[in-house]
Design a protein around this motif. Structure first.
Motif, short mmCIF file in Angstrom:
data_model
loop_
_atom_site.label_atom_id
_atom_site.label_comp_id
_atom_site.label_asym_id
_atom_site.label_seq_id
_atom_site.Cartn_x
_atom_site.Cartn_y
_atom_site.Cartn_z
N ALA A 144 0.69 -1.12 -0.14
CA ALA A 144 -0.04 0.03 -0.06
C ALA A 144 0.84 1.28 0.00
O ALA A 144 0.38 2.34 -0.64
CB ALA A 144 -1.04 -0.02 1.28
N ALA A 147 2.31 2.06 -3.40
CA ALA A 147 1.46 2.52 -4.11
C ALA A 147 1.18 4.00 -3.82
O ALA A 147 1.10 5.11 -4.63
CB ALA A 147 -0.05 1.77 -4.06
N ASP A 148 1.02 4.56 -2.39
CA ASP A 148 0.73 5.81 -2.01
C ASP A 148 1.93 6.61 -2.09
O ASP A 148 1.85 7.55 -2.80
CB ASP A 148 0.31 5.26 -0.56
CG ASP A 148 0.17 6.82 0.24
OD1 ASP A 148 -0.65 7.64 -0.40
OD2 ASP A 148 0.53 7.04 1.20
N VAL A 156 -5.71 2.83 -3.31
CA VAL A 156 -5.25 1.79 -3.07
C VAL A 156 -6.52 0.96 -2.61
O VAL A 156 -7.47 1.40 -2.01
CB VAL A 156 -4.30 1.75 -1.83
CG1 VAL A 156 -4.28 0.30 -1.19
CG2 VAL A 156 -3.14 2.35 -1.87
#
Length: 225
Positions: A144, A147-148, A156
């Motif tokens: 996550a 992605a962030d 996400v």
């Protein structure tokens, strides 16, 4: 647009839904309809479903799983990158092929990329993408945060697809995100589960129960709003 959505119904073009049930879903108070599925999605059945949904005044987005099924006319196009796939094609490969083929006609301003983390080993999407689903909480958080923080993806998506997930994992991921919107999907079959999932995520996606128990599906809206 999507930042404000708390509840989304996901409809699968490869599954039958009659006009009466579609009417109930589209007038339920949900924030949007997502159209997509892991298998059996074609241009023809997607066009058919979109044309029926377009009779209603609510946003409709396509989650793109196959470039051959992309249909013009959606408000947004959700582009999954399955971060825990063992096959790079599901992270950037299919996307590269689509851009190579259709880049000249892509409405870039309508594309929203989702950092997908698939967590149900028995789901069709896990098998299709060869996802590493045996993640503990810290492993899921790490994906996550890729992605962030590393990729700056707007979404996400924790995908349990068919089973109700680990709400402690979802809560922890949510608390570790900086800018990304946390979307949760999987196993939301009634009011109580919708309430639990909504409490630890930004947006919940309700899918399978639409086809199994419409009354319970409609109650998930009131759990969120």
């Amino acid at each position: 647009m999507m930042k404000a959505w708390k509840h989304v119904f996901k409809l699968d073009p490869d599954r039958e839904i009659d006009d009466q049930n579609l009417d109930a879903i589209c007038l339920s108070g949900t924030d949007a309809i997502m159209v997509g599925g892991s298998t059996g999605v074609t241009f023809e059945n997607t066009v058919d479903l979109l044309s029926r949904i377009r009779r209603y005044e609510l946003p409709c987005v396509q989650e793109v799983s196959d470039m051959e099924s992309i249909v013009p006319g959606f408000d947004l196009y959700m582009i999954p990158m399955v971060l825990n796939s063992s096959d790079p094609a599901w992270i950037v490969g299919h996307q590269q092929q689509a851009i190579d083929r259709y880049g000249y006609m892509i409405p870039w301003e309508l594309l929203v990329t989702e950092g997908y983390i698939v967590l149900n080993p028995d789901s069709a999407v896990a098998r299709l993408t060869d996802a590493n689903t045996s993640l503990d909480i810290s492993g899921a958080v790490a994906y996550a945060q890729i992605a962030d923080k590393l990729m700056s993806l707007p979404i996400v998506y924790l995908e349990y697809s068919g089973m109700f997930g680990d709400m402690e994992l979802v809560r922890t991921v949510k608390n570790k995100l900086n800018q990304a919107q946390l979307v949760y999907g999987g196993g939301i079959t009634d009011y109580a589960k919708a309430k639990q999932a909504a409490a630890v995520s930004d947006t919940i996606i309700v899918g399978n129960i639409v086809y199994e128990d419409l009354e319970q599906a409609l109650l998930t809206v009131s759990a969120v709003h």
